[in-house]
Design a protein around this motif. Structure first.
Motif, mmCIF file in Angstrom:
data_model
loop_
_atom_site.group_PDB
_atom_site.id
_atom_site.type_symbol
_atom_site.label_atom_id
_atom_site.label_comp_id
_atom_site.label_asym_id
_atom_site.label_seq_id
_atom_site.Cartn_x
_atom_site.Cartn_y
_atom_site.Cartn_z
ATOM 1 N N VAL A 2 0.830 -1.194 0.000
ATOM 2 C CA VAL A 2 0.000 0.000 0.000
ATOM 3 C C VAL A 2 0.871 1.252 0.000
ATOM 4 O O VAL A 2 0.610 2.222 -0.719
ATOM 5 C CB VAL A 2 -0.939 0.006 1.234
ATOM 6 N N THR A 3 1.950 1.218 0.810
ATOM 7 C CA THR A 3 2.885 2.351 0.861
ATOM 8 C C THR A 3 3.536 2.568 -0.493
ATOM 9 O O THR A 3 3.679 3.705 -0.952
ATOM 10 C CB THR A 3 3.967 2.105 1.934
ATOM 11 N N ASP A 4 3.943 1.479 -1.146
ATOM 12 C CA ASP A 4 4.558 1.571 -2.459
ATOM 13 C C ASP A 4 3.600 2.169 -3.480
ATOM 14 O O ASP A 4 4.019 2.885 -4.389
ATOM 15 C CB ASP A 4 4.999 0.172 -2.929
ATOM 16 N N PHE A 5 2.296 1.884 -3.316
ATOM 17 C CA PHE A 5 1.322 2.408 -4.262
ATOM 18 C C PHE A 5 1.114 3.907 -4.074
ATOM 19 O O PHE A 5 1.074 4.668 -5.036
ATOM 20 C CB PHE A 5 -0.013 1.671 -4.098
ATOM 21 N N TRP A 6 0.962 4.353 -2.830
ATOM 22 C CA TRP A 6 0.626 5.748 -2.567
ATOM 23 C C TRP A 6 1.816 6.696 -2.638
ATOM 24 O O TRP A 6 1.638 7.900 -2.837
ATOM 25 C CB TRP A 6 -0.061 5.875 -1.212
ATOM 26 N N SER A 7 3.014 6.182 -2.454
ATOM 27 C CA SER A 7 4.198 7.046 -2.428
ATOM 28 C C SER A 7 4.374 7.885 -3.702
ATOM 29 O O SER A 7 4.554 9.106 -3.614
ATOM 30 C CB SER A 7 5.456 6.201 -2.171
ATOM 31 N N PRO A 8 4.313 7.291 -4.916
ATOM 32 C CA PRO A 8 4.448 8.114 -6.122
ATOM 33 C C PRO A 8 3.309 9.115 -6.307
ATOM 34 O O PRO A 8 3.539 10.236 -6.782
ATOM 35 C CB PRO A 8 4.453 7.084 -7.256
ATOM 36 N N ILE A 9 2.096 8.720 -5.909
ATOM 37 C CA ILE A 9 0.949 9.626 -6.046
ATOM 38 C C ILE A 9 1.110 10.821 -5.114
ATOM 39 O O ILE A 9 0.908 11.987 -5.520
ATOM 40 C CB ILE A 9 -0.359 8.880 -5.730
ATOM 41 N N ILE A 183 4.533 4.303 -13.275
ATOM 42 C CA ILE A 183 3.778 3.543 -14.284
ATOM 43 C C ILE A 183 4.738 2.939 -15.308
ATOM 44 O O ILE A 183 4.616 1.757 -15.675
ATOM 45 C CB ILE A 183 2.741 4.448 -14.977
ATOM 46 N N TYR A 184 5.677 3.748 -15.756
ATOM 47 C CA TYR A 184 6.667 3.270 -16.739
ATOM 48 C C TYR A 184 7.472 2.091 -16.180
ATOM 49 O O TYR A 184 7.672 1.080 -16.863
ATOM 50 C CB TYR A 184 7.590 4.421 -17.119
ATOM 51 N N MET A 185 7.930 2.219 -14.938
ATOM 52 C CA MET A 185 8.740 1.165 -14.328
ATOM 53 C C MET A 185 7.908 -0.092 -14.082
ATOM 54 O O MET A 185 8.407 -1.207 -14.238
ATOM 55 C CB MET A 185 9.346 1.669 -13.018
ATOM 56 N N ALA A 195 0.511 -0.996 -12.486
ATOM 57 C CA ALA A 195 0.457 0.018 -13.541
ATOM 58 C C ALA A 195 -0.983 0.451 -13.801
ATOM 59 O O ALA A 195 -1.275 1.647 -13.913
ATOM 60 C CB ALA A 195 1.102 -0.524 -14.820
ATOM 61 N N TRP A 196 -1.890 -0.523 -13.881
ATOM 62 C CA TRP A 196 -3.290 -0.220 -14.129
ATOM 63 C C TRP A 196 -3.896 0.607 -12.989
ATOM 64 O O TRP A 196 -4.672 1.545 -13.232
ATOM 65 C CB TRP A 196 -4.094 -1.506 -14.307
ATOM 66 N N LEU A 197 -3.556 0.281 -11.760
ATOM 67 C CA LEU A 197 -4.078 1.033 -10.619
ATOM 68 C C LEU A 197 -3.635 2.493 -10.672
ATOM 69 O O LEU A 197 -4.430 3.407 -10.427
ATOM 70 C CB LEU A 197 -3.618 0.383 -9.309
ATOM 71 N N VAL A 199 -2.648 4.109 -13.391
ATOM 72 C CA VAL A 199 -3.269 4.719 -14.573
ATOM 73 C C VAL A 199 -4.705 5.149 -14.264
ATOM 74 O O VAL A 199 -5.122 6.265 -14.605
ATOM 75 C CB VAL A 199 -3.238 3.737 -15.767
ATOM 76 N N ILE A 200 -5.460 4.269 -13.631
ATOM 77 C CA ILE A 200 -6.852 4.588 -13.287
ATOM 78 C C ILE A 200 -6.911 5.774 -12.327
ATOM 79 O O ILE A 200 -7.754 6.678 -12.459
ATOM 80 C CB ILE A 200 -7.547 3.351 -12.676
ATOM 81 N N CYS A 201 -5.999 5.785 -11.364
ATOM 82 C CA CYS A 201 -5.952 6.879 -10.399
ATOM 83 C C CYS A 201 -5.645 8.212 -11.090
ATOM 84 O O CYS A 201 -6.305 9.230 -10.840
ATOM 85 C CB CYS A 201 -4.895 6.574 -9.337
ATOM 86 N N MET A 202 -4.664 8.214 -11.987
ATOM 87 C CA MET A 202 -4.283 9.436 -12.705
ATOM 88 C C MET A 202 -5.393 9.884 -13.649
ATOM 89 O O MET A 202 -5.667 11.086 -13.784
ATOM 90 C CB MET A 202 -2.990 9.199 -13.478
ATOM 91 N N MET A 203 -6.039 8.924 -14.313
ATOM 92 C CA MET A 203 -7.139 9.280 -15.218
ATOM 93 C C MET A 203 -8.303 9.903 -14.451
ATOM 94 O O MET A 203 -8.899 10.896 -14.886
ATOM 95 C CB MET A 203 -7.607 8.038 -15.983
#
Length: 218
Positions: A2-9, A183-185, A195-197, A199-203
């Motif tokens: 979860v931390t890895d997911f939210w950190s870039p955002i 996303i690229y990495m 990547a999809w998560l 992308v969906i968040c950014m969209m």
């Protein structure tokens, strides 16, 4: 995970907010200066200000490396003052985002100021208002829709910056790895679910911000 997911955002939003504030101030000042004004070299200056809008991000990144790198006077001065180079730091990502986002803010704000009735501004000057008072209490309120729209578009552009950030700030997880880089990495390493998560968040975020722009204009 979860931390890895939210950190870039989280990092992307922080960088976009800081760069958004910078382009807001710079856009208002330069947009105000350039609106309804004619002088020698204006066309050339305006072309330079809008150039990041059409330049490939890698070209912008290359120029930032040349301007702020260790071999440049500016880069050496920054390293002398702060005891570290600006490249591959959080501030490098802010600089890259600011450069690519500024033209959107500038163009929107300048158009807004050009639409302000100059007779109203001149009437305020006749009544004794200073140029700063005219700007703060007349010009900005009358051009507020354009300023807010430009700010949202600039924030969105900074949020999605990729090429210049990669070249100038690098791809350091937790430090300069924004969501586009993540996303690229993730794609490159085969982690398509992550990547999809992202992308969906950014969209979703970008769609919401653009919807706000349309609502402001209508």
């Amino acid at each position: 995970m979860v931390t890895d997911f939210w950190s870039p955002i989280k990092l992307s939003i922080e960088i976009a907010f800081v760069s958004g504030f910078i382009v807001l101030v710079a856009g208002i000042l330069l947009g105000r200066f350039m609106a309804n004004r004619s002088f020698k070299g204006k066309l050339l200056l305006e072309t330079v200000l809008l150039l990041p809008l059409v330049l490939p991000p890698t070209v912008i990144g290359f120029l930032l490396v040349i301007i702020f790198g260790k071999n440049s006077v500016i880069g050496q001065a920054i390293e002398w003052v702060f005891h570290q180079p600006v490249m591959f730091t959080w501030w490098a990502a802010v600089i890259a985002s600011t450069v690519v986002a500024f033209p959107l803010m500038y163009q929107s704000v300048k158009t807004g100021f050009e639409a302000v009735d100059q007779d109203i501004e001149n009437a305020a000057r006749v009544d004794g208002a200073s140029e700063w008072q005219v700007l703060l209490f007349i010009s900005i309120p009358l051009a507020l829709k354009a300023i807010i729209s430009g700010g949202i578009l600039s924030f969105t552009r900074a949020l999605g910056e990729f090429g210049a950030t990669l070249m100038f700030a690098g791809n350091l997880p937790g430090k300069t790895q924004t969501t586009p880089l993540a996303i690229y990495m993730a794609m490159d390493s085969g982690h398509m679910d992550m990547a999809w998560l992202w992308v969906i968040c950014m969209m979703g975020l970008s769609f919401s911000l653009l919807l706000c722009v349309h609502m402001i204009k209508t």
